[in-house]
Design a protein around this motif. Structure first.
Motif, PDB file in Angstrom:
ATOM      1  N   VAL A   1      13.083   5.227 -18.538  1.00 44.10           N
ATOM      2  CA  VAL A   1      14.239   5.071 -17.673  1.00 44.10           C
ATOM      3  C   VAL A   1      14.272   5.820 -16.387  1.00 44.10           C
ATOM      4  O   VAL A   1      13.963   6.809 -16.361  1.00 44.10           O
ATOM      5  CB  VAL A   1      15.576   5.248 -18.561  1.00 44.10           C
ATOM      6  N   TYR A   2      14.347   4.987 -15.404  1.00 41.16           N
ATOM      7  CA  TYR A   2      14.100   5.334 -14.060  1.00 41.16           C
ATOM      8  C   TYR A   2      14.882   4.722 -12.956  1.00 41.16           C
ATOM      9  O   TYR A   2      15.418   3.568 -13.023  1.00 41.16           O
ATOM     10  CB  TYR A   2      12.461   5.319 -13.588  1.00 41.16           C
ATOM     11  N   GLN A   3      15.124   5.423 -11.730  1.00 37.51           N
ATOM     12  CA  GLN A   3      15.787   4.651 -10.595  1.00 37.51           C
ATOM     13  C   GLN A   3      14.772   4.778  -9.551  1.00 37.51           C
ATOM     14  O   GLN A   3      13.886   5.667  -9.478  1.00 37.51           O
ATOM     15  CB  GLN A   3      16.733   5.669 -10.199  1.00 37.51           C
ATOM     16  N   ILE A   4      14.783   3.638  -8.418  1.00 35.63           N
ATOM     17  CA  ILE A   4      14.261   3.740  -7.609  1.00 35.63           C
ATOM     18  C   ILE A   4      14.781   4.204  -6.356  1.00 35.63           C
ATOM     19  O   ILE A   4      15.851   3.610  -5.994  1.00 35.63           O
ATOM     20  CB  ILE A   4      13.594   2.198  -7.140  1.00 35.63           C
ATOM     21  N   ASN A   5      14.300   5.301  -5.428  1.00 39.21           N
ATOM     22  CA  ASN A   5      14.754   5.358  -4.138  1.00 39.21           C
ATOM     23  C   ASN A   5      14.035   5.165  -3.078  1.00 39.21           C
ATOM     24  O   ASN A   5      13.032   5.648  -2.519  1.00 39.21           O
ATOM     25  CB  ASN A   5      15.053   6.979  -4.004  1.00 39.21           C
ATOM     26  N   ASP A   6      14.522   4.104  -2.641  1.00 39.64           N
ATOM     27  CA  ASP A   6      13.258   3.384  -1.452  1.00 39.64           C
ATOM     28  C   ASP A   6      13.496   4.338  -0.118  1.00 39.64           C
ATOM     29  O   ASP A   6      12.573   4.132   0.608  1.00 39.64           O
ATOM     30  CB  ASP A   6      13.703   1.871  -0.994  1.00 39.64           C
ATOM     31  N   GLN A   7      14.667   4.994   0.181  1.00 43.93           N
ATOM     32  CA  GLN A   7      14.657   5.546   1.499  1.00 43.93           C
ATOM     33  C   GLN A   7      13.673   6.939   1.222  1.00 43.93           C
ATOM     34  O   GLN A   7      12.633   7.256   2.323  1.00 43.93           O
ATOM     35  CB  GLN A   7      16.186   6.269   1.697  1.00 43.93           C
TER      36      GLN A   7
ATOM     37  N   ASN B   1       0.750  -1.317   0.011  1.00 43.40           N
ATOM     38  CA  ASN B   1      -0.198  -0.062   0.095  1.00 43.40           C
ATOM     39  C   ASN B   1       0.858   1.104   0.097  1.00 43.40           C
ATOM     40  O   ASN B   1       0.329   2.274   0.016  1.00 43.40           O
ATOM     41  CB  ASN B   1      -1.042   0.062   1.204  1.00 43.40           C
ATOM     42  N   LEU B   2       1.934   1.142  -0.045  1.00 41.44           N
ATOM     43  CA  LEU B   2       2.883   2.083  -0.260  1.00 41.44           C
ATOM     44  C   LEU B   2       2.864   2.736  -1.501  1.00 41.44           C
ATOM     45  O   LEU B   2       3.330   2.047  -2.541  1.00 41.44           O
ATOM     46  CB  LEU B   2       4.373   1.682   0.090  1.00 41.44           C
ATOM     47  N   GLU B   3       2.766   4.267  -1.431  1.00 44.16           N
ATOM     48  CA  GLU B   3       2.855   4.911  -2.807  1.00 44.16           C
ATOM     49  C   GLU B   3       3.993   5.707  -2.998  1.00 44.16           C
ATOM     50  O   GLU B   3       4.452   6.493  -2.326  1.00 44.16           O
ATOM     51  CB  GLU B   3       1.629   5.725  -3.114  1.00 44.16           C
ATOM     52  N   TYR B   4       4.638   5.193  -4.249  1.00 42.20           N
ATOM     53  CA  TYR B   4       5.957   6.130  -4.537  1.00 42.20           C
ATOM     54  C   TYR B   4       5.581   7.442  -5.183  1.00 42.20           C
ATOM     55  O   TYR B   4       4.404   7.563  -5.857  1.00 42.20           O
ATOM     56  CB  TYR B   4       6.912   5.442  -5.479  1.00 42.20           C
ATOM     57  N   ARG B   5       6.509   8.308  -4.802  1.00 40.23           N
ATOM     58  CA  ARG B   5       6.291   9.716  -5.653  1.00 40.23           C
ATOM     59  C   ARG B   5       7.006   9.681  -6.784  1.00 40.23           C
ATOM     60  O   ARG B   5       8.118   9.289  -6.830  1.00 40.23           O
ATOM     61  CB  ARG B   5       6.840  10.846  -4.530  1.00 40.23           C
ATOM     62  N   ILE B   6       6.588  10.242  -7.799  1.00 42.30           N
ATOM     63  CA  ILE B   6       7.101  10.200  -9.316  1.00 42.30           C
ATOM     64  C   ILE B   6       7.794  11.606  -9.234  1.00 42.30           C
ATOM     65  O   ILE B   6       7.349  12.722  -9.255  1.00 42.30           O
ATOM     66  CB  ILE B   6       6.068   9.802 -10.350  1.00 42.30           C
ATOM     67  N   LEU B   7       9.165  11.514  -9.452  1.00 42.28           N
ATOM     68  CA  LEU B   7       9.796  12.985  -9.819  1.00 42.28           C
ATOM     69  C   LEU B   7      10.704  12.628 -11.081  1.00 42.28           C
ATOM     70  O   LEU B   7      11.237  11.539 -11.624  1.00 42.28           O
ATOM     71  CB  LEU B   7      10.879  12.988  -9.028  1.00 42.28           C
TER      72      LEU B   7
END
Length: 111
Positions: A69-75, A4-10
């Motif tokens: 193309v993207y990177q994921i920043n879990d922190q 249920n965690l929603e990531y922010r898209i930058l």
């Protein structure tokens, strides 16, 4: 990570410019829809890139024509979009060629 965690898209400055360069509104709209889907479980989407693009992931958009193309920043619970473009193997405007040149510019700036 919980589902249920929603990531922010930058979007990086370059990604915004690449997106703006896409003149077809329908294609832009499909790309935005694809970006929205990255808000949940981005690590399960797309594929991990290799070699000099290691650490980045890529997903298809608008059928097979575009790549994001993207990177994921879990922190920070963030998905950073670094490039959006057409996949044209062997073409200097191919999204992965654009990425490689962006990365080489960045590494030169850091020297």
């Amino acid at each position: 990570m919980s589902n249920n965690l929603e990531y922010r898209i930058l979007l990086t400055k370059q990604a915004k410019q690449l997106l703006k360069a896409i003149k077809d509104r329908r294609e832009q709209s499909l790309i935005f829809k694809r970006l929205e889907k990255l808000k949940s479980e981005p690590e399960k989407q797309g594929k991990a890139l290799t070699n000099e693009l290691k650490g980045y992931r890529s997903i298809r958009a608008v059928g097979q024509r575009y790549r994001i193309v993207y990177q994921i920043n879990d922190q920070n619970i963030t998905v950073i979009i670094v490039a959006i473009g057409r996949r044209k193997q062997g073409d200097k405007n191919d999204v992965y060629e654009v990425m490689r040149s962006l990365l080489s510019e960045i590494s030169q700036e850091e020297e």
